[in-house]
Motif scaffolding. Sequence first.
Motif, PDB file in Angstrom:
ATOM      1  N   GLU A  12       0.821  -1.206   0.000  1.00 37.51           N
ATOM      2  CA  GLU A  12       0.000   0.000   0.000  1.00 37.51           C
ATOM      3  C   GLU A  12       0.856   1.257   0.000  1.00 37.51           C
ATOM      4  O   GLU A  12       1.910   1.303   0.626  1.00 37.51           O
ATOM      5  N   HIS A  13       0.380   2.250  -0.717  1.00 36.16           N
ATOM      6  CA  HIS A  13       1.083   3.528  -0.800  1.00 36.16           C
ATOM      7  C   HIS A  13       0.067   4.654  -0.651  1.00 36.16           C
ATOM      8  O   HIS A  13      -1.108   4.477  -0.957  1.00 36.16           O
ATOM      9  N   TRP A  14       0.539   5.792  -0.171  1.00 41.63           N
ATOM     10  CA  TRP A  14      -0.342   6.952   0.019  1.00 41.63           C
ATOM     11  C   TRP A  14       0.093   8.061  -0.922  1.00 41.63           C
ATOM     12  O   TRP A  14       1.187   8.594  -0.798  1.00 41.63           O
ATOM     13  N   TRP A  15      -0.797   8.400  -1.824  1.00 39.94           N
ATOM     14  CA  TRP A  15      -0.507   9.448  -2.815  1.00 39.94           C
ATOM     15  C   TRP A  15      -0.977  10.792  -2.269  1.00 39.94           C
ATOM     16  O   TRP A  15      -2.110  10.923  -1.794  1.00 39.94           O
ATOM     17  N   CYS A  16      -0.101  11.800  -2.342  1.00 37.15           N
ATOM     18  CA  CYS A  16      -0.454  13.141  -1.870  1.00 37.15           C
ATOM     19  C   CYS A  16      -1.445  13.782  -2.836  1.00 37.15           C
ATOM     20  O   CYS A  16      -1.157  13.930  -4.020  1.00 37.15           O
ATOM     21  N   ALA A  17      -2.617  14.163  -2.325  1.00 41.84           N
ATOM     22  CA  ALA A  17      -3.643  14.795  -3.147  1.00 41.84           C
ATOM     23  C   ALA A  17      -3.628  16.309  -2.991  1.00 41.84           C
ATOM     24  O   ALA A  17      -4.215  17.027  -3.797  1.00 41.84           O
TER      25      ALA A  17
END
Length: 71
Positions: free
Chosen positions: A11-16
């Motif tokens: 899992e990765h968290w993309w900066c929005a």
Amino acid sequence: SPYAIELGAGEHWWCACGLSQTQPFCDGSHKGTGITPMKFSVDKTEKLWLCGCKASGNKPFCDGTHKKLAE
Ligand code: FES
Ligand code: FES
């Protein structure tokens, strides 16, 4: 413009929000903006193009929308 990045499975968290110092990933800078990062998962290690302009229609991936913004 997009980020070409080799991502590992998981899992990765993309900066929005666009504020992160570790683009294109979230570093917590969105606090207080009301914007939240987007979690996405990758099945296997592969090179992906992640959206850096934050206007993609297929977030977190680049779909070419950034070209229109540059015009
Ligand atoms: Fe290509 Fe955002 S960087 S659509
Ligand atoms: Fe941008 Fe978290 S720092 S969404």
